[in-house]
Motif scaffolding. Structure first.
Motif, PDB file in Angstrom:
ATOM      1  N   ARG A 101     -14.694 -19.774 -21.912  1.00 23.42           N
ATOM      2  CA  ARG A 101     -14.618 -20.433 -23.221  1.00 23.42           C
ATOM      3  C   ARG A 101     -15.963 -21.067 -23.577  1.00 23.42           C
ATOM      4  O   ARG A 101     -16.427 -20.982 -24.721  1.00 23.42           O
ATOM      5  CB  ARG A 101     -13.518 -21.490 -23.179  1.00 23.42           C
ATOM      6  CG  ARG A 101     -13.411 -22.387 -24.383  1.00 23.42           C
ATOM      7  CD  ARG A 101     -12.926 -21.692 -25.629  1.00 23.42           C
ATOM      8  NE  ARG A 101     -11.617 -21.110 -25.498  1.00 23.42           N
ATOM      9  CZ  ARG A 101     -11.016 -20.404 -26.467  1.00 23.42           C
ATOM     10  NH1 ARG A 101     -11.642 -20.191 -27.608  1.00 23.42           N
ATOM     11  NH2 ARG A 101      -9.818 -19.877 -26.276  1.00 23.42           N
TER      12      ARG A 101
ATOM     13  N   TYR B 196      -6.496 -19.191 -28.605  1.00 22.08           N
ATOM     14  CA  TYR B 196      -6.178 -19.787 -27.318  1.00 22.08           C
ATOM     15  C   TYR B 196      -5.103 -18.966 -26.611  1.00 22.08           C
ATOM     16  O   TYR B 196      -4.232 -18.391 -27.254  1.00 22.08           O
ATOM     17  CB  TYR B 196      -5.689 -21.224 -27.502  1.00 22.08           C
ATOM     18  CG  TYR B 196      -6.743 -22.135 -28.082  1.00 22.08           C
ATOM     19  CD1 TYR B 196      -7.895 -22.432 -27.373  1.00 22.08           C
ATOM     20  CD2 TYR B 196      -6.582 -22.706 -29.355  1.00 22.08           C
ATOM     21  CE1 TYR B 196      -8.865 -23.272 -27.902  1.00 22.08           C
ATOM     22  CE2 TYR B 196      -7.547 -23.548 -29.891  1.00 22.08           C
ATOM     23  CZ  TYR B 196      -8.685 -23.822 -29.162  1.00 22.08           C
ATOM     24  OH  TYR B 196      -9.642 -24.644 -29.682  1.00 22.08           O
TER      25      TYR B 196
ATOM     26  N   THR C 231     -18.541 -19.445 -29.639  1.00 24.49           N
ATOM     27  CA  THR C 231     -18.595 -19.081 -31.057  1.00 24.49           C
ATOM     28  C   THR C 231     -17.877 -17.776 -31.364  1.00 24.49           C
ATOM     29  O   THR C 231     -17.764 -17.389 -32.522  1.00 24.49           O
ATOM     30  CB  THR C 231     -20.064 -18.955 -31.510  1.00 24.49           C
ATOM     31  OG1 THR C 231     -20.709 -17.944 -30.706  1.00 24.49           O
ATOM     32  CG2 THR C 231     -20.792 -20.271 -31.355  1.00 24.49           C
TER      33      THR C 231
ATOM     34  N   LYS D 267     -11.577 -18.288 -31.435  1.00 26.33           N
ATOM     35  CA  LYS D 267     -10.840 -19.550 -31.411  1.00 26.33           C
ATOM     36  C   LYS D 267      -9.402 -19.328 -30.942  1.00 26.33           C
ATOM     37  O   LYS D 267      -8.598 -20.248 -30.931  1.00 26.33           O
ATOM     38  CB  LYS D 267     -10.829 -20.181 -32.813  1.00 26.33           C
ATOM     39  CG  LYS D 267     -12.142 -20.848 -33.201  1.00 26.33           C
ATOM     40  CD  LYS D 267     -12.399 -22.085 -32.364  1.00 26.33           C
ATOM     41  CE  LYS D 267     -13.678 -22.789 -32.801  1.00 26.33           C
ATOM     42  NZ  LYS D 267     -13.945 -23.973 -31.971  1.00 26.33           N
TER      43      LYS D 267
END
Length: 341
Positions: free
Chosen positions: A313, A323, A318, A321
């Motif tokens: 991560r 998860y 960048t 996002k």
């Protein structure tokens, strides 16, 4: 020239290459020829040069340190997870700073605040019991908002979006309860000191599902749940006689062994009269009398996975996002506290 005082600038002067070329050569940058890299590395070794990691980290705005917050260092599971984290962190070129919340919301918050002030690049955390009770996760959301990644393991909450590493708590408890049933147990009690955590809730849910299926199909069994297992000892003999308890599903190692000792102290035999299964394959479980049958959570592997995920991560901050929750499969280790055919 003193070897202890060697710097990148002095190494540049000795090698007749620019500071940039020396730096790239030491980092094995393919822009620099192999011949030049070997020459510069030879000089660096001769003069005992080592890079200034502090300056490097400041330049990169990285500490290469992960904050790890666990509820209890005495629990064998968390000790194994920590061992896995430490080993993998070293291999990844990272350090860890470990804080113990001692199941306290306040200590958890203070640890987060202390480390989030430039000391670490991210956090690995297992949430304290008190945090679950308060249902206040603002301290975790705050550091995520600052750009510091958070990874939760074992005890997690769906109210915070972050990477998570867990075991299949529901399935593990369900399968272990079914295993007790297949061995002949008809009245199984669930004992837990962690009923107000995500882990405890999932394990009791697995137990309930197994019991309720049996109740529907065979008209047997009822759910018998003891949340405060130490209070259980006061009226233990009366309880097991009244409910004809012949099996115990314990949410962790200590409650499994504690209950097993109460059973033996009350004059019953384990596993002949009452069979017992717990969670966490620790030293106590292996050396209890009889040895406790346990659900092995593979804590060392879980810790290793946690570090790999948070480092990934950090290195790809960048790029995505999205998860993810990683589920680590468990293994039932059969010992003397149960009789399975």
């Amino acid at each position: 020239m003193s070897k202890q005082m060697m710097t990148l600038k002095k190494l540049s002067g000795l090698s007749n290459f620019s500071i940039s070329t020396v730096s790239k050569a030491l980092a094995d940058n393919p822009e620099i020829s192999v011949k030049t890299r070997n020459k510069i590395k030879g000089l660096a070794k001769l003069y005992n040069y080592s890079p200034n990691l502090t300056a490097k980290n400041l330049k990169e705005r990285k500490t290469r340190t992960i904050g790890v917050i666990i509820p209890n260092i005495l629990a064998h599971f968390f000790a194994k997870v920590l061992a896995g984290i430490e080993k993998e962190a070293t291999e990844q070129g990272y350090h860890i700073i470990t804080c113990i919340s001692d199941e306290s919301y306040e200590k958890e918050v203070k640890s987060i605040e202390m480390l989030a002030n430039g000391s670490v690049d991210g956090f690995i955390i297992s949430i304290s019991k008190e945090t679950f009770v308060k249902e206040n996760y603002q301290h975790l959301q705050s550091v995520i908002n600052k750009g510091l990644p958070v990874l939760m393991f074992d005890r997690v909450t769906n109210r915070i979006d972050c990477d998570k590493v867990v075991i299949n708590d529901f399935e593990s408890s369900y399968n272990a309860t079914k295993k007790l049933m297949r061995s002949g147990c008809k009245n199984i009690v669930f004992v837990s000191p962690i009923h107000n955590t995500s882990v405890g809730l999932e394990r009791v849910r697995g137990y309930k599902e197994a019991i309720e299926e049996e109740l529907i199909y065979k008209g047997k069994q009822e759910t018998l749940i003891i949340e405060d297992y130490k209070r259980f000892s006061k009226d233990f003999l009366e309880f097991i006689k009244h409910n004809k308890v012949d099996g115990v599903m314990a949410a962790d190692e200590l409650s499994g062994i504690y209950t097993m000792n109460l059973i033996i102290g009350a004059g019953f035999k384990v596993p002949e009269d009452i069979a017992v299964i717990g969670f966490t394959d620790g030293i106590l479980a292996e050396n209890s009398n009889p040895p406790l049958t346990t659900v092995d959570q593979h804590g060392t592997n879980l810790g290793s996975i946690a570090i790999k995920k948070i480092v990934n991560r950090l290195n790809n901050a960048t790029e995505t996002k999205e998860y993810k929750t990683t589920v680590v499969e468990t293994t039932l280790i059969e010992r003397g506290s149960t009789i399975f055919s």
